[in-house]
Design a protein around this motif. Structure first.
Motif, PDB file in Angstrom:
ATOM      1  N   VAL A   1      36.290  35.656  32.574  1.00  0.00           N
ATOM      2  CA  VAL A   1      35.179  36.613  32.512  1.00  0.00           C
ATOM      3  C   VAL A   1      33.850  35.869  32.603  1.00  0.00           C
ATOM      4  CG1 VAL A   1      33.990  38.303  31.033  1.00  0.00           C
ATOM      5  CG2 VAL A   1      36.485  38.391  31.295  1.00  0.00           C
ATOM      6  N   LEU A   2      33.761  34.730  31.944  1.00  0.00           N
ATOM      7  CA  LEU A   2      32.548  33.911  32.056  1.00  0.00           C
ATOM      8  C   LEU A   2      32.340  33.421  33.488  1.00  0.00           C
ATOM      9  CD1 LEU A   2      32.659  31.871  28.734  1.00  0.00           C
ATOM     10  CD2 LEU A   2      30.867  33.474  29.450  1.00  0.00           C
ATOM     11  N   ALA A   3      33.417  33.130  34.190  1.00  0.00           N
ATOM     12  CA  ALA A   3      33.308  32.705  35.591  1.00  0.00           C
ATOM     13  C   ALA A   3      32.751  33.838  36.460  1.00  0.00           C
ATOM     14  CB  ALA A   3      34.661  32.240  36.117  1.00  0.00           C
TER      15      ALA A   3
ATOM     16  N   GLY B   1      27.895  36.194  39.159  1.00  0.00           N
ATOM     17  CA  GLY B   1      26.789  37.143  39.221  1.00  0.00           C
ATOM     18  C   GLY B   1      25.435  36.476  39.068  1.00  0.00           C
ATOM     19  N   VAL B   2      25.338  35.547  38.120  1.00  0.00           N
ATOM     20  CA  VAL B   2      24.075  34.826  37.888  1.00  0.00           C
ATOM     21  C   VAL B   2      23.685  34.024  39.125  1.00  0.00           C
ATOM     22  CG1 VAL B   2      23.001  32.926  36.599  1.00  0.00           C
ATOM     23  CG2 VAL B   2      24.272  34.700  35.382  1.00  0.00           C
ATOM     24  N   LEU B   3      24.622  33.228  39.633  1.00  0.00           N
ATOM     25  CA  LEU B   3      24.311  32.384  40.791  1.00  0.00           C
ATOM     26  C   LEU B   3      24.000  33.215  42.025  1.00  0.00           C
ATOM     27  CD1 LEU B   3      26.947  29.534  40.352  1.00  0.00           C
ATOM     28  CD2 LEU B   3      24.488  29.456  39.844  1.00  0.00           C
ATOM     29  N   GLY B   4      24.770  34.285  42.228  1.00  0.00           N
ATOM     30  CA  GLY B   4      24.519  35.144  43.384  1.00  0.00           C
ATOM     31  C   GLY B   4      23.156  35.800  43.319  1.00  0.00           C
ATOM     32  N   ALA B   5      22.814  36.366  42.169  1.00  0.00           N
ATOM     33  CA  ALA B   5      21.505  37.003  42.008  1.00  0.00           C
ATOM     34  C   ALA B   5      20.382  35.976  42.130  1.00  0.00           C
ATOM     35  CB  ALA B   5      21.427  37.719  40.657  1.00  0.00           C
ATOM     36  N   LEU B   6      20.586  34.810  41.538  1.00  0.00           N
ATOM     37  CA  LEU B   6      19.573  33.751  41.621  1.00  0.00           C
ATOM     38  C   LEU B   6      19.311  33.349  43.068  1.00  0.00           C
ATOM     39  CD1 LEU B   6      17.762  31.817  39.983  1.00  0.00           C
ATOM     40  CD2 LEU B   6      19.678  30.208  39.985  1.00  0.00           C
TER      41      LEU B   6
ATOM     42  N   SER C   1      23.154  44.586  41.350  1.00  0.00           N
ATOM     43  CA  SER C   1      24.567  44.701  40.992  1.00  0.00           C
ATOM     44  C   SER C   1      25.097  43.378  40.445  1.00  0.00           C
ATOM     45  CB  SER C   1      25.400  45.124  42.202  1.00  0.00           C
ATOM     46  OG  SER C   1      25.060  46.427  42.610  1.00  0.00           O
ATOM     47  N   LYS C   2      24.652  42.285  41.020  1.00  0.00           N
ATOM     48  CA  LYS C   2      25.060  40.968  40.521  1.00  0.00           C
ATOM     49  C   LYS C   2      24.478  40.713  39.130  1.00  0.00           C
ATOM     50  CE  LYS C   2      25.618  38.992  45.122  1.00  0.00           C
ATOM     51  NZ  LYS C   2      25.057  38.058  46.125  1.00  0.00           N
ATOM     52  N   VAL C   3      23.244  41.129  38.910  1.00  0.00           N
ATOM     53  CA  VAL C   3      22.633  40.978  37.581  1.00  0.00           C
ATOM     54  C   VAL C   3      23.404  41.796  36.546  1.00  0.00           C
ATOM     55  CG1 VAL C   3      20.574  41.479  36.199  1.00  0.00           C
ATOM     56  CG2 VAL C   3      20.327  40.405  38.444  1.00  0.00           C
ATOM     57  N   VAL C   4      23.708  43.043  36.878  1.00  0.00           N
ATOM     58  CA  VAL C   4      24.450  43.900  35.950  1.00  0.00           C
ATOM     59  C   VAL C   4      25.845  43.321  35.704  1.00  0.00           C
ATOM     60  CG1 VAL C   4      25.464  46.203  35.634  1.00  0.00           C
ATOM     61  CG2 VAL C   4      23.114  45.965  36.483  1.00  0.00           C
ATOM     62  N   THR C   5      26.484  42.849  36.754  1.00  0.00           N
ATOM     63  CA  THR C   5      27.793  42.198  36.601  1.00  0.00           C
ATOM     64  C   THR C   5      27.695  41.045  35.620  1.00  0.00           C
ATOM     65  OG1 THR C   5      28.567  42.814  38.804  1.00  0.00           O
ATOM     66  CG2 THR C   5      29.566  40.859  37.812  1.00  0.00           C
ATOM     67  N   ALA C   6      26.706  40.190  35.817  1.00  0.00           N
ATOM     68  CA  ALA C   6      26.544  39.014  34.956  1.00  0.00           C
ATOM     69  C   ALA C   6      26.300  39.420  33.505  1.00  0.00           C
ATOM     70  CB  ALA C   6      25.390  38.143  35.467  1.00  0.00           C
ATOM     71  N   LEU C   7      25.420  40.363  33.286  1.00  0.00           N
ATOM     72  CA  LEU C   7      25.103  40.793  31.914  1.00  0.00           C
ATOM     73  C   LEU C   7      26.316  41.430  31.233  1.00  0.00           C
ATOM     74  CD1 LEU C   7      21.515  42.253  32.439  1.00  0.00           C
ATOM     75  CD2 LEU C   7      22.144  40.084  31.323  1.00  0.00           C
TER      76      LEU C   7
ATOM     77  N   MET D   1      33.580  45.843  28.088  1.00  0.00           N
ATOM     78  CA  MET D   1      32.355  45.506  28.810  1.00  0.00           C
ATOM     79  C   MET D   1      32.625  44.480  29.912  1.00  0.00           C
ATOM     80  SD  MET D   1      29.313  46.526  29.177  1.00  0.00           S
ATOM     81  CE  MET D   1      29.318  47.628  27.807  1.00  0.00           C
ATOM     82  N   ALA D   2      33.557  43.567  29.671  1.00  0.00           N
ATOM     83  CA  ALA D   2      33.929  42.602  30.710  1.00  0.00           C
ATOM     84  C   ALA D   2      34.523  43.321  31.915  1.00  0.00           C
ATOM     85  CB  ALA D   2      34.924  41.592  30.151  1.00  0.00           C
ATOM     86  N   LEU D   3      35.354  44.310  31.643  1.00  0.00           N
ATOM     87  CA  LEU D   3      35.961  45.070  32.735  1.00  0.00           C
ATOM     88  C   LEU D   3      34.930  45.938  33.453  1.00  0.00           C
ATOM     89  CD1 LEU D   3      39.333  45.966  31.008  1.00  0.00           C
ATOM     90  CD2 LEU D   3      38.959  44.308  32.855  1.00  0.00           C
ATOM     91  N   VAL D   4      33.945  46.430  32.719  1.00  0.00           N
ATOM     92  CA  VAL D   4      32.844  47.164  33.357  1.00  0.00           C
ATOM     93  C   VAL D   4      32.109  46.239  34.319  1.00  0.00           C
ATOM     94  CG1 VAL D   4      30.576  48.240  32.942  1.00  0.00           C
ATOM     95  CG2 VAL D   4      32.547  48.881  31.538  1.00  0.00           C
ATOM     96  N   GLY D   5      31.826  45.020  33.887  1.00  0.00           N
ATOM     97  CA  GLY D   5      31.151  44.054  34.755  1.00  0.00           C
ATOM     98  C   GLY D   5      31.942  43.774  36.019  1.00  0.00           C
ATOM     99  N   CYS D   6      33.234  43.567  35.880  1.00  0.00           N
ATOM    100  CA  CYS D   6      34.082  43.346  37.056  1.00  0.00           C
ATOM    101  C   CYS D   6      34.071  44.578  37.951  1.00  0.00           C
ATOM    102  CB  CYS D   6      35.511  43.018  36.632  1.00  0.00           C
ATOM    103  SG  CYS D   6      35.703  41.399  35.854  1.00  0.00           S
TER     104      CYS D   6
END
Length: 162
Positions: A10-12, A17-22, A70-76, A102-107
């Motif tokens: 889940v952290l991966a 998401g963080v790297l993609g949005a960045l 979407s990537k930001v929301v995924t990451a959060l 919440m992890a599954l929501v992010g995915c």
């Protein structure tokens, strides 16, 4: 140990998401350019003459913002989910399973963006599948990301036994 692997996965996804949005933000002109190339259908022979082709800035910006946000929301969501899972790692199976939500929501957000944005809109509506220049780097990558994130979600969702 399985719980720790689920948390790490889940952290991966959060890191993806963080790297993609960045990258989208740091190269915003490139992000806009890629979306504009898809929506204008300029990488397809005769594509700009097609009825669905558009270079309207509002469409390009909506597409770029949809991808980046979407990537930001995924990451959060995945980060929050991993924290909840970490806090529940020593608890019973019912509590750990509840902590996964919440992890599954992010995915799910990531999968929604990848499927809707890249398969439904870019590939189907704007016929990106016809583009030799963008098919592999864009569509193949989106499919690979979606497949890996879906596998992570399925593994994380699998119920705990004890």
């Amino acid at each position: 140990m399985i719980r720790m692997i689920k948390i790490a996965l889940v952290l991966a996804v959060a890191l993806w998401g963080v790297l993609g949005a960045l990258h989208n933000i740091l190269d915003w002109q490139g992000t806009l350019g890629a979306v504009a190339a898809a929506t204008s259908m300029s990488t397809i022979e005769g594509g700009t003459d097609r009825w669905q082709a558009t270079a309207m800035p509002v469409v390009v910006w909506i597409g770029a913002l949809f991808i980046m946000l979407s990537k930001v929301v995924t990451a959060l969501c995945c980060l929050w989910g991993s924290i909840q899972m970490w806090q529940a790692r020593q608890r019973d199976a019912i509590q750990f399973n509840q902590a996964k939500e919440m992890a599954l929501v992010g995915c799910g957000v990531a999968l929604f963006m990848l499927f809707t944005g890249f398969v439904v809109v870019a590939e189907s509506w704007f016929e990106l599948w016809r583009s030799d220049a963008m098919r592999a780097p864009v569509l193949d990558s989106a499919f690979r990301y979606a497949g890996m994130i879906a596998l992570v979600a399925l593994f994380v969702h699998s119920k705990e036994k004890s």
